[in-house]
Structures are given as structure tokens and as C-alpha cells.
Design an enzyme around this catalytic site. Sequence first.
Site, PDB file in Angstrom:
ATOM      1  N   ASN A 175      -8.915  -3.070   7.300  1.00  0.00           N
ATOM      2  CA  ASN A 175      -9.951  -2.560   6.424  1.00  0.00           C
ATOM      3  C   ASN A 175     -11.482  -3.406   6.428  1.00  0.00           C
ATOM      4  OD1 ASN A 175     -10.915   0.600   6.581  1.00  0.00           O
ATOM      5  ND2 ASN A 175      -8.400   0.026   6.087  1.00  0.00           N
ATOM      6  N   ARG A 204      -4.150  -4.584  -5.424  1.00  0.00           N
ATOM      7  CA  ARG A 204      -4.266  -2.992  -5.107  1.00  0.00           C
ATOM      8  C   ARG A 204      -4.239  -2.875  -6.616  1.00  0.00           C
ATOM      9  NH1 ARG A 204      -4.630   1.623  -2.572  1.00  0.00           N
ATOM     10  NH2 ARG A 204      -4.569   1.127  -1.179  1.00  0.00           N
ATOM     11  N   ALA A 225      -0.104  -2.132   3.439  1.00  0.00           N
ATOM     12  CA  ALA A 225      -1.281  -0.942   2.611  1.00  0.00           C
ATOM     13  C   ALA A 225      -2.795  -0.948   1.949  1.00  0.00           C
ATOM     14  CB  ALA A 225      -1.041   0.673   3.131  1.00  0.00           C
ATOM     15  N   SER A 226      -3.191  -2.636   1.683  1.00  0.00           N
ATOM     16  CA  SER A 226      -3.729  -2.431   0.600  1.00  0.00           C
ATOM     17  C   SER A 226      -5.579  -3.272   0.947  1.00  0.00           C
ATOM     18  CB  SER A 226      -3.306  -3.796  -0.224  1.00  0.00           C
ATOM     19  OG  SER A 226      -2.134  -2.517  -1.068  1.00  0.00           O
ATOM     20  N   LYS A 230      -6.096  -4.762   4.600  1.00  0.00           N
ATOM     21  CA  LYS A 230      -6.761  -5.787   5.158  1.00  0.00           C
ATOM     22  C   LYS A 230      -7.339  -5.584   6.260  1.00  0.00           C
ATOM     23  CE  LYS A 230      -2.722  -7.011   5.894  1.00  0.00           C
ATOM     24  NZ  LYS A 230      -1.816  -6.258   4.644  1.00  0.00           N
TER      25      LYS A 230
HETATM   26  P1  GTP Z   1      -1.668  -3.090   6.755  1.00  0.00           P
HETATM   27  O1  GTP Z   1      -1.269  -2.717   7.688  1.00  0.00           O
HETATM   28  O2  GTP Z   1       0.204  -1.655   5.983  1.00  0.00           O
HETATM   29  O3  GTP Z   1      -0.254  -4.576   6.690  1.00  0.00           O
HETATM   30  O4  GTP Z   1      -2.267  -2.560   5.777  1.00  0.00           O
HETATM   31  P2  GTP Z   1      -3.568  -2.954   5.480  1.00  0.00           P
HETATM   32  O5  GTP Z   1      -3.702  -3.907   4.329  1.00  0.00           O
HETATM   33  O6  GTP Z   1      -4.344  -3.434   6.490  1.00  0.00           O
HETATM   34  O7  GTP Z   1      -4.528  -1.868   5.350  1.00  0.00           O
HETATM   35  P3  GTP Z   1      -5.473  -0.861   5.414  1.00  0.00           P
HETATM   36  O8  GTP Z   1      -6.887  -1.564   5.489  1.00  0.00           O
HETATM   37  O9  GTP Z   1      -4.772  -0.356   6.663  1.00  0.00           O
HETATM   38  O10 GTP Z   1      -5.923   0.217   4.080  1.00  0.00           O
HETATM   39  C1  GTP Z   1      -5.071   0.601   3.840  1.00  0.00           C
HETATM   40  C2  GTP Z   1      -5.706   1.487   2.951  1.00  0.00           C
HETATM   41  O11 GTP Z   1      -6.479   1.527   1.593  1.00  0.00           O
HETATM   42  C3  GTP Z   1      -6.127   2.802   3.197  1.00  0.00           C
HETATM   43  O12 GTP Z   1      -6.072   4.435   3.759  1.00  0.00           O
HETATM   44  C4  GTP Z   1      -7.628   2.859   3.532  1.00  0.00           C
HETATM   45  O13 GTP Z   1      -8.323   3.512   3.515  1.00  0.00           O
HETATM   46  C5  GTP Z   1      -7.517   2.515   1.784  1.00  0.00           C
HETATM   47  N1  GTP Z   1      -8.829   0.805   2.267  1.00  0.00           N
HETATM   48  C6  GTP Z   1      -9.157  -0.142   2.477  1.00  0.00           C
HETATM   49  N2  GTP Z   1      -9.950  -0.342   1.827  1.00  0.00           N
HETATM   50  C7  GTP Z   1     -10.127  -0.442   0.622  1.00  0.00           C
HETATM   51  C8  GTP Z   1     -11.267  -0.143   0.014  1.00  0.00           C
HETATM   52  O14 GTP Z   1     -12.680  -1.646  -0.482  1.00  0.00           O
HETATM   53  N3  GTP Z   1     -11.065   0.320  -1.220  1.00  0.00           N
HETATM   54  C9  GTP Z   1     -10.551   2.113  -1.005  1.00  0.00           C
HETATM   55  N4  GTP Z   1     -10.878   2.889  -2.398  1.00  0.00           N
HETATM   56  N5  GTP Z   1      -9.750   1.859  -0.090  1.00  0.00           N
HETATM   57  C10 GTP Z   1      -9.979   1.199   0.510  1.00  0.00           C
HETATM   58  C1  SPV Z   2       2.996  -3.323   7.136  1.00  0.00           C
HETATM   59  O1  SPV Z   2       3.949  -2.392   6.728  1.00  0.00           O
HETATM   60  O2  SPV Z   2       2.709  -3.951   6.495  1.00  0.00           O
HETATM   61  C2  SPV Z   2       2.301  -3.444   8.467  1.00  0.00           C
HETATM   62  C3  SPV Z   2       3.326  -2.287   9.368  1.00  0.00           C
HETATM   63  O3  SPV Z   2       1.629  -4.308   9.192  1.00  0.00           O
HETATM   64  S1  SPV Z   2       4.505  -2.568   9.913  1.00  0.00           S
HETATM   65  O4  SPV Z   2       3.928  -2.640  11.383  1.00  0.00           O
HETATM   66  O5  SPV Z   2       5.135  -1.338  10.310  1.00  0.00           O
HETATM   67  O6  SPV Z   2       5.569  -3.455   9.491  1.00  0.00           O
HETATM   68 MN    MN Z   3       0.676  -5.613   7.123  1.00  0.00          MN
END
Ligand code: GTP
Ligand code: SPV
Ligand code: MN
Length: 607
Positions: A267, A421, A262-263, A265
Site C-alpha cells: 500500500n 503495526r 501484511a502491514s 508495504k
Molecule cells: P505482504 O505482501 O504480506 O508482505 O504485505 P504488505 O506489507 O505489502 O501489506 P499490504 O500493503 O498489502 O497491507 C496489508 C493490509 O494492511 C491491507 O489490508 C491494507 O489495507 C492495510 N493497510 C495498508 N496500509 C495501511 C494504512 O496506512 N492504514 C491502515 N489502517 N491500514 C493499512
Molecule cells: C508475505 O507473506 O510477506 C508475502 C506473501 O509477501 S508470500 O509470497 O506468500 O510470502
Molecule cells: Mn511480503
Amino acid sequence: MVDVERTLDEAGLTNPHVREYVAHWANITGAERIEVVSAADDARLIQEALDAGELLPAGEGRYYSRSYYKDTARAEERTIVATSNEADKGVYNNWKPAAEMKPKLVELMTGASAGKTMYVIPYLMSPKGSPVEKFAAGVELTDNRNVVLQMIRMARVGVEYINDLGDSFVKAVHVTGDLENLGQGTPDDKRYFVTVADERTILHFGSSYGGNALLGKIAHGLRQGSYDGWKNGFLVEQFMLLGITDKQTGKKYNICGGFPSASGKTNLAMTLAPDALGDRYYVEFYGDDIAWIWVGDDGKLYGMNPENGVFGVAKDTNEKTNPTAIDSIVPGTGAIFTNVAYNPKTQEVWWEGRGEKPTDLDGWEDWKGEVIADRAPEHADDPWAHPNSRFTTTLANVPNVAKDFEAPEGVEIHGIIFGGRTRDREPLIRAITDIAEGVYDGLTLGAEATAAADGLEGVLRYDPMSMRPFMSYSEADYAAHWLEVIGRATTKPIFAHVNWFQRGDDGRFLWPGYRENLRPLNWLMEFLNGEVEGVQTPVGVLPKREELNLEGLDEQCLADLDTLLTIDVPRWQQEMGFREKHLAQFDGLPEEIWEAHRRVAAALDNA
Ligand code: GTP
Ligand code: SPV
Ligand code: MN
């Protein structure tokens, strides 16, 4: 008693090793029926789930589901890597002896699927024919239909992927359990999510959500995969993977990298739509969560996304932040939304950051199914969607998915980035050319915890290479393995650390992020190519302001750039102390990593 043999015959499941495994677990879990599934069963299973009320319609060809309200994220404290070798014990992998965990799981699973169907999901975590294919096959057994529907989207599913593989498949057993009586988060917690890595067996009990239940993704694609990679010379990481083509020069660069859960990737990988930054660059999506990386016969580093879909965080996904994601979940895509807000009258879905909050509350229910119009005043401001609510869609639905996303040979990796993050200290981007310093940088990646893991929001923690929740062996061996694999490559990737999350005193993000993140990545590729030189600092090479493409950035951002492109030396020196403690936890860490640490520390002291 189920007639296992006849069911498997009818499904064309001929692999005798798989048949034996299915029969074994059907007997333990006590399932009433067995059903072998493939991607072709999707429409029928969707209809069954709609009829049963497990899914609700969310407009044409889109679906909505809720998970049990105490089952909305991975439960890291209940997740264990078990083997028969105590040397596999690391700081983060929650190691336990296999001989202790296996009987526990068998006991919990005994009779636990009584009255239910046990679905057999043969899957492949790779395009067919890839050099790592033999580590990518698995068979998930689950008593949950929604898990089947998610797996069909997230993996390649069908008997054809496993019939010819003999016993080289991962045994992945998922039993949901009685979600209302598992004591989630209490001292009497009954859940266990165990990967028996040296037996290539995954036993997950007590959840039907995400990485706890879709075993191809996290449990196999990351934990088991990284253990197999360690033993067999390749890397398995929680990395996104994207390709950038400079249309002026015709050069294509592929960048992969880790950002903690959720940091950002998903996006980063999806949002850099083809037309990003005018039309000079063409950006392609390969993967958003997992990359398997190996050295090819030609000495180059290759990577591929083992998944077939995206399980993305819904929060803040909108036309502006991530238009590509929005386009990949439109009606007709078969997308499934989980734990967002839902309106049964209009079949609409909504989440925080989707856009204007609906002003007409008629029909709207929050992620728990509670009617929003009936909320007590003290709950009026509660979020409508769970912060870890997600959308599931297939790669083929992503408009800018790379043409060669299914190429078995993978793509050459030119750059490896790590993204923290962090609200201060970390500049927008710093390039690292030394391999040991790059690996060291990954090992000291840190982030403020997020909603993807239960109960840790707001706490700052280190997350090596973004693999902390998925680590399957010791961190020292992990570091040595990285040095070995990258050391073997004859064409070295460039490393970089990026940070989209630096904040001002007033809490605002200093960098606009999202689609604008292409700017620092382009600088990195120009640096790799010798077109820009940057400024050498103790912690890497930073862009000179004029080397970044600044066209179209707003005044505020231009004013904040100086902060984004400088190193706060005292703050970094303090950080080096924290890092030293962090690394000291890992017994036997390679000397090259300590040397890299000392070099950076000395450079800061001389700055
Ligand atoms: P997992 O699937 O859990 O592994 O997450 P992930 O790393 O793919 O994270 P994801 O891209 O879903 O982003 C998680 C949160 O960070 C979301 O609520 C996005 O809106 C926010 N976010 C992503 N990129 C940016 C950015 O460049 N700037 C800011 N401010 N927030 C961002
Ligand atoms: C994560 O948590 O990094 C994810 C979502 O990609 S889950 O599949 O629930 O682990
Ligand atoms: Mn993940």
C-alpha cells in the site's frame, strides 16, 4: 521415461549445469513430461489452465484461482533453513543440519510428480546487468502450472537468463504433493519448506500457494538472497522501495523500508500516486516487498527491487485506499486473483474492503467455492474472501512504476524506514540519525501478527527488520552485517520509524493512512535536507505539528495529532524491558546495538 536431453535441446537450454540438475530431479520426482517455459509461453499456458479449470475467467484478460482451503498462507512452523554449519543457527531461522533435511525432502519428493509435467522455470531476480545479478539467477522446477503463471508475473523468466551463468544459479525444486493428504497443521504434518542456504538449493514440498511455492520470491529473493548477501557484502530485505520527487526543488529521494508481512508495504509503495498531495510531489513505485541493497563504487547506498511483479493483499484494496493497485489489475492486465470471492455468472471478483458488498447474491461463491446464497445462518457473516487472498500483476501494469524501474544500477537510497503495526506507543514518525540506533530500531520492530502467516493473528511479536519469517542466519551476525554494510557507505541514509496503525480507545485508527502517509515521509525528507528541525525526544526526532503538511486533513485527525506526535514515556520504559529480553535472545549481538539500547533507555529515564 522422459527424454530429458531432447526436450532441453528443443528449448535451447544449453547450460550443462542446469541440464544436469533438471535430469537429476526429473528422475527423483518421476514427472512424466518436462517443459521448459519462458514469459512468451504465458498466453498458451493461460489457455491450458482455463481449459483444465485451474483458472477461471475474471473478465477480459484477468483470471481467478483458488488454492486448496488448507493451503492459503506461508507455513512458518514448517519452514526451515538448513546448512552444514551449526553456527548459522539463529533464533528465528529454524535451523537444521543439511544432512538431516536433504534426505527427508528427497524421500518426500520421490515419485511425487508421477503423471505430471515438470515445468522448468529459468528466472532472474533482478533486472539484467545489475551488480548483484550473479546471485539473482535460479531455475525453479515445479509440477504446478499455476505456479508457472505466477512466476512469469513475479520474475523475469526465460532460458536467456541462465544459459551463460555456469553453475551460479539457485536450484529451486517445488513439488506440490497430495494436498488433501498432507495433514496440514496437525502433528502429522508432511510439509517441508527448506532452504539449504550454503548449497544454494531450495526444496519445498506440500503447497501450491504464494511464498511456499513461487520460489523466486520469498525462498530465493529473501532467504537465499540474504544468506548470499551476508557472504558477499550486500543486504537483502523484505522492504518496499519508492521515489519521491519534489517538483519545486527538482530533488528526488528514494526511500525503502520494512513493515512486517501484511502491514502496509504494498500500500505505501503503490498508493502514493503521482498526484499525491496536490501536484508538488511526483511519487514513483519501485517495489513493494523485497529490496536488495549494496554500496556502489561511489560509496553511495543503492537499492533495487528484484521482482517483476506484485503479489498484493486484496483485502481493503479499493479506489480510495489504493487507486494505483486498482488501476494495475484492470481488464487486460493479465492479473490473477487468488482466494477472493468469485461470480462465475458475471466473472466478477470481490473481497472485503473492495466496496459495497454485492446485494444480488446470484452466482456469488466464496473463496472456498461455496455458494453464498446457500450459506447456513451461522456462516452468514463469514468473510467472502480469505483474509490473505491476493492479486498478482506485473510491475509494468503499475501506472506509477518508475521510468527507471529496470535500471541495472539500481537507485540511490536516501532513507530507510521501519513500520510497526502497533496500536499504541509508536508515534506517527520519528527520525533517527545515528546508524547504530537506526539498526537497533529495525531489530526491535514489532507488530501484531496478521493473516499472511498461518494461525498467529492478533498475537504481538517482534519482527527484526520485518525479516523474522525470512531470516537465514543468526540475528547477531545479521545485526553485525547491517552495521558493516551501512558503515561502508560514505553517504549515510537517514532512518525512521513510522506507524500508521495507532488506535483510539474506541478502536478507530488515529491516522487516516494510505495516501496520507506521504505527509510524514515528506517531513522526513525535509528533515534530512535541514529544512525542518523537529523535536528531539529520547527515541528520535518527531515532527513539530506545524512542520507537517496538514492541509485537507479532517477535524478528527487534527484532534488526534497530539497523540500521534507525542511519546508516552512510562509506556516506552515498559517497552524497553521487553526489548531487552528480545535482544538478549541473540547471543553475540554487537556491542554497538546494546550501547544504542542503553542510550535510548537512559534518555527515557532522564526525560
Ligand atoms: P505482504 O505482501 O504480506 O508482505 O504485505 P504488505 O506489507 O505489502 O501489506 P499490504 O500493503 O498489502 O497491507 C496489508 C493490509 O494492511 C491491507 O489490508 C491494507 O489495507 C492495510 N493497510 C495498508 N496500509 C495501511 C494504512 O496506512 N492504514 C491502515 N489502517 N491500514 C493499512
Ligand atoms: C508475505 O507473506 O510477506 C508475502 C506473501 O509477501 S508470500 O509470497 O506468500 O510470502
Ligand atoms: Mn511480503
